[in-house]
Design a protein around this motif. Sequence first.
Motif, PDB file in Angstrom:
ATOM      1  N   THR A   8       0.821  -1.204   0.000  1.00  0.00           N
ATOM      2  CA  THR A   8       0.000   0.000   0.000  1.00  0.00           C
ATOM      3  C   THR A   8       0.856   1.255   0.000  1.00  0.00           C
ATOM      4  N   VAL A  10       0.351   5.310   0.830  1.00  0.00           N
ATOM      5  CA  VAL A  10      -0.496   6.376   1.357  1.00  0.00           C
ATOM      6  C   VAL A  10       0.031   7.697   0.819  1.00  0.00           C
ATOM      7  N   THR A  32      -0.517   0.690  10.272  1.00  0.00           N
ATOM      8  CA  THR A  32      -0.863   0.042   9.010  1.00  0.00           C
ATOM      9  C   THR A  32       0.006  -1.193   8.807  1.00  0.00           C
ATOM     10  N   THR A  36       3.184  -1.105   3.959  1.00  0.00           N
ATOM     11  CA  THR A  36       2.697   0.255   3.699  1.00  0.00           C
ATOM     12  C   THR A  36       3.854   1.235   3.611  1.00  0.00           C
ATOM     13  N   PHE A  92      -2.620  -1.136  -3.512  1.00  0.00           N
ATOM     14  CA  PHE A  92      -3.651  -0.231  -3.020  1.00  0.00           C
ATOM     15  C   PHE A  92      -3.053   1.155  -2.805  1.00  0.00           C
ATOM     16  N   VAL A  94      -3.925   4.813  -0.996  1.00  0.00           N
ATOM     17  CA  VAL A  94      -4.782   5.553  -0.066  1.00  0.00           C
ATOM     18  C   VAL A  94      -4.464   7.040  -0.196  1.00  0.00           C
ATOM     19  N   ILE A 107      -7.081   3.916   8.645  1.00  0.00           N
ATOM     20  CA  ILE A 107      -6.669   3.493   7.298  1.00  0.00           C
ATOM     21  C   ILE A 107      -6.990   2.019   7.085  1.00  0.00           C
ATOM     22  N   LEU A 111      -8.602  -0.357   3.991  1.00  0.00           N
ATOM     23  CA  LEU A 111      -7.835  -1.441   3.381  1.00  0.00           C
ATOM     24  C   LEU A 111      -8.564  -2.783   3.506  1.00  0.00           C
ATOM     25  N   CYS A 168      -9.474   4.765  -0.522  1.00  0.00           N
ATOM     26  CA  CYS A 168      -8.543   3.714  -0.911  1.00  0.00           C
ATOM     27  C   CYS A 168      -8.929   3.199  -2.292  1.00  0.00           C
TER      28      CYS A 168
END
Length: 245
Positions: A8, A10, A32, A36, A92, A94, A107, A111, A168
């Motif tokens: 992920t 962010v 997270t 991440t 992903f 965010v 978050i 997710l 997301c």
Amino acid sequence: MRSLPMKTLVVVPTYNEADNIDKLVPMILAHTPAGTEVLVVDDASPDGTGDIVKNMAARERRVHLLQRERKLGLGSAYVQGFKYALQRDFDFIVEMDADFSHDPREINLLLEKAAQGGCDLVVGSRYVDGITVTRWPLKRLVLSIGASKYVRAITGLKIHDCTSGFKCFRRRVLEQIDLNTIHSDGYSFQIEMSFKAYRKGFKVCEVPITFVERRRGTSKMSKKIVREAVWMVWKLRLYDLFGKL
């Protein structure tokens, strides 16, 4: 904290967020999954936000900085952040504000909904489960709720919080949207991205989040942003009718 099998990114746009960013980034990483990373897109903040992030990035490999030469706006910051993610192997993406109005501890709600709920775009919603906003003046709350109703009435977008900036995206959503055609900002950007995902057939879901008015720094909201959102809704509707989305 349960680990989720995903990578992920962010994306956090900043302009004069020195009072917040040094606390926000560590909280994101602490709350997270291990895969991440954080990308801060800074618009040459005169308060030294970029320098703070640069120092963090030197110590932590999961922190990255895109330093822009001047103030270019929220929408283009997110577009650059999304392109950064697509050029790498993130599953992903965010997006969230830098001022703690979005809780980093939430978050994972987005997710998990994306990973396990079969959703392509998950919106952190202030209005899907009642009104979960704190410390907002009544005028601002009425404007926000009214804006979402306005957007739904004109576009048919089937979510309660059309202007939320806590989202997301699955990678495939951003791959199918031509990011080079996105030129909106603020509320307009949030509406445009959600509507385009919806009209391309992606599953758009909402999860309730708690929105808190910023404690430090100043709001970026302006009359110009509101006016742009009013016209963007009609523009999207017309483009959709003529098959130009």
